[in-house]
Enzyme design. Structure first.
Site, short mmCIF file in Angstrom:
data_model
loop_
_atom_site.label_atom_id
_atom_site.label_comp_id
_atom_site.label_asym_id
_atom_site.label_seq_id
_atom_site.Cartn_x
_atom_site.Cartn_y
_atom_site.Cartn_z
N GLU A 119 0.84 -1.19 0.00
CA GLU A 119 0.00 0.00 0.00
C GLU A 119 0.87 1.24 0.00
O GLU A 119 2.09 1.17 0.24
CB GLU A 119 -0.96 -0.02 1.20
CG GLU A 119 -1.99 -1.13 1.11
CD GLU A 119 -3.02 -1.12 2.22
OE1 GLU A 119 -3.01 -0.18 3.04
OE2 GLU A 119 -3.83 -2.05 2.29
N HIS A 237 -9.01 10.68 2.89
CA HIS A 237 -8.60 9.60 2.00
C HIS A 237 -8.73 10.08 0.56
O HIS A 237 -9.77 10.62 0.17
CB HIS A 237 -9.44 8.35 2.22
CG HIS A 237 -8.82 7.11 1.69
ND1 HIS A 237 -8.69 6.86 0.34
CD2 HIS A 237 -8.25 6.05 2.31
CE1 HIS A 237 -8.09 5.71 0.16
NE2 HIS A 237 -7.81 5.19 1.35
N ARG A 283 -1.07 9.80 1.84
CA ARG A 283 -2.44 10.18 1.55
C ARG A 283 -2.66 11.69 1.48
O ARG A 283 -3.47 12.17 0.68
CB ARG A 283 -3.38 9.57 2.59
CG ARG A 283 -3.51 8.07 2.45
CD ARG A 283 -4.35 7.49 3.57
NE ARG A 283 -4.55 6.06 3.36
CZ ARG A 283 -5.19 5.27 4.21
NH1 ARG A 283 -5.68 5.77 5.33
NH2 ARG A 283 -5.33 3.99 3.95
N HIS A 339 -11.64 10.77 6.43
CA HIS A 339 -11.46 9.33 6.63
C HIS A 339 -11.03 8.94 8.03
O HIS A 339 -11.58 8.01 8.61
CB HIS A 339 -10.43 8.83 5.62
CG HIS A 339 -10.20 7.36 5.64
ND1 HIS A 339 -11.20 6.44 5.38
CD2 HIS A 339 -9.07 6.62 5.89
CE1 HIS A 339 -10.71 5.22 5.47
NE2 HIS A 339 -9.42 5.30 5.77
N ARG A 374 -1.46 9.44 8.99
CA ARG A 374 -1.42 8.00 9.27
C ARG A 374 -0.92 7.19 8.08
O ARG A 374 -1.38 7.37 6.97
CB ARG A 374 -2.82 7.50 9.66
CG ARG A 374 -2.88 6.00 9.90
CD ARG A 374 -4.25 5.59 10.41
NE ARG A 374 -5.29 5.74 9.41
CZ ARG A 374 -5.68 4.78 8.58
NH1 ARG A 374 -5.08 3.60 8.58
NH2 ARG A 374 -6.67 4.99 7.73
#
Length: 532
Positions: A119, A237, A283, A339, A374
């Site tokens: 990811e 997000h 992100r 998000h 995050r």
């Protein structure tokens, strides 16, 4: 008013709360039992919507190491990550993953064993998935089944925690709950009250979060003077499904990890002009880039291949079909949406807060793991590691329910025991206005002018609502909490004048003459590139 007592009270039924309940029950015989409180159904939580997966630093993954994972976490968190916290959580990941496997969580495997996915912002594949893109749902389902079959754990569904009960010694000794179906209240006493109530996504107009995420735990904690930190760091997000309406289905980070590309309305890639990592940048960078490109941005899944995409992401495929998106075209419309909250109730790794007997785990807590941004799939790992550590902490304490209830607690209960004056409020309209304010003025791009305007408009909503204690229904309690959370975010955003991670202020640029406060102006602090 009804009164009861438990050895431990857990507010929230996501992965953090349910895992804690099971670990507590396994470690210690609690004579007054364990209570899990959820304002909806047991399995209705934000954890259920976690598609991407859970980080796992496992010995069998020879490419990985704790130091490498910690390095990725520090980099994504823009230097504001607590190094010791990140190290502890990474070191304990293998232990909790093995425990989840023993509980029956069906993590995906290949011929070599556990399957590790890649990811964004991870340097190597280390993400475990279950059901392809249904990791949170599969973990949640497994834990729910264990809870339902456990006679020592009681569950209050459709029950909302509306007030923490603290005595004159600043000790939390219980919680007051409300049941809308019977319009009744219950005071529940315990020397271990745990907030595991999730995030704040519903304070924004566009969010990937379900309706239940209204910041209830944060508001409860704030009212008893628990320390709150880093609320300016709201992660948007980058790839929510771009459809009408506020709640937007998530299109997992893992889709880009598998090779999908971001393209504009002409089918042209654009991320390489914002960041050298392109689609796999953190992100906050990807969200600002998409925001800058405008409303017509797509995930091009053709590099993955349609058959592989449907097999790897069955739930995303299903959702796209439900919304009339033809996957054969290879393009999925996406846009950023609120998000995850990196801030929260300030805690130690063990979940301890500055209020005695009050603990917090999961998204409602701020351990210092996430810093300003995050790292993908670190959240579920934090949930289970911190729940494990809190269970160890509580196993060493005397959890007999409190016997003495002082005048301060009685005074609090009296505010809810008497019928309040009826004030007619258009709750839905006020909530809609609040969400609009937060999206427009406290969103992906901010500045002092927009934040101060938001603060004024939120104050007007609070003035119109006027209720500080007893409310008429659950929706009014949610509005009360959303107002509290909105103010926490705005105040924190005003206090941090520099741009860092998910907190991006247009007025923090060095050259004030070049600021014109438009969405076309983006600072990529990683590569010090200005896009104008």
């Amino acid at each position: 008013m009804k009164y009861s007592k438990y050895s431990a009270i857990i507010i929230g039924s996501g992965v953090a709360g349910l895992y804690l309940a099971l670990k507590l029950d396994a470690q210690k015989n609690l004579k007054d039992g364990i209570l899990v409180i959820t304002k909806s159904k047991l399995d209705d939580s934000n954890s259920r919507f976690a598609q991407g997966g859970i980080v796992a630093v496992m010995g069998q993954n020879k490419m990985d190491s704790v130091s490498l994972h910690v390095s990725d976490t520090l980099r994504s968190g823009c230097g504001l990550v607590d190094f010791n916290v990140a190290t502890f959580i990474s070191q304990n990941s293998e232990q909790v993953i093995n425990d989840l496997l023993k509980l029956g969580v069906p993590f995906d495997k290949d011929k070599n064993g556990l399957f590790f996915g890649l990811e964004a912002a991870h340097t190597i594949p280390r993400i475990l998935h279950a059901g392809g893109d249904a990791t949170g749902e599969r973990i949640e389902h497994t834990l729910c089944e264990k809870i339902r079959n456990n006679d020592n754990i009681e569950v209050y569904e459709n029950t909302m925690a509306v007030e923490l009960l603290t005595n004159s010694s600043n000790e939390c000794i219980g919680v007051l709950v409300y049941r809308e179906a019977t319009d009744s209240y219950e005071a529940i006493y315990s020397n271990a009250v745990v907030l595991a109530s999730g995030g704040v996504g519903q304070v924004y107009k566009h969010t990937t979060n379900p309706d239940v995420t209204t910041g209830d735990g944060l508001a409860l904690a704030k009212r008893v003077n628990a320390e709150i930190s880093n609320m300016e760091f709201i992660q948007f997000h980058p790839t929510a499904l771009n459809i009408e309406g506020g709640n937007k289905p998530l299109v997992s980070e893992a889709v880009r990890g598998e090779g999908a590309l971001l393209v504009d309305k002409n089918g042209t890639r654009f991320m390489n002009k914002y960041d050298l990592r392109a689609e796999l940048a953190p992100r906050d960078i990807v969200s600002r880039a998409i925001f800058n490109e405008g409303s017509s941005v797509y995930l091009d899944i053709s590099p993955i291949g349609l058959d592989k995409f449907k097999n790897r992401f069955p739930n995303i495929s299903k959702v796209c079909m439900e919304y009339g998106i033809n996957l054969e075209d290879g393009l999925i419309p996406v846009a950023p949406a609120a998000h995850y909250c990196m801030g929260g109730v300030k805690t130690k790794i063990s979940g301890e807060t500055n209020v005695n007997n009050l603990f917090a785990i999961g998204e409602v807590a701020c351990t210092g793991l996430h810093g300003a941004n995050r790292l993908a799939s670190n959240s579920l790992l934090e949930c289970v590691v911190c729940a494990w550590e809190l269970s160890n902490t509580l196993s060493l304490r005397n959890l007999d329910a409190p016997k003495k209830i002082d005048d301060k607690v009685k005074k609090t209960l009296k505010l809810y025991d008497e019928e309040a004056d009826y004030i007619e409020v258009d709750t839905d309209s006020l909530i809609a206005s609040l969400k609009e304010i937060m999206w427009d003025k406290v969103g992906i791009l901010r500045d002092e002018k927009s934040l101060l305007q938001a603060k004024f408009e939120i104050a007007e909503i609070k003035k119109e609502f006027r209720k500080t204690h007893r409310c008429q229904n659950r929706r009014e309690y949610e509005l009360r909490n959303l107002i509290e959370v909105a103010n926490l975010i705005v105040d924190s955003a005003l206090n941090r004048r520099e741009s860092v991670g998910a907190h991006y202020r247009l007025d923090s640029m060095q050259d004030s003459e070049n600021i014109n406060n438009t969405k076309e102006e983006i600072l990529n602090y990683d590569n010090t590139i200005f896009i104008k």
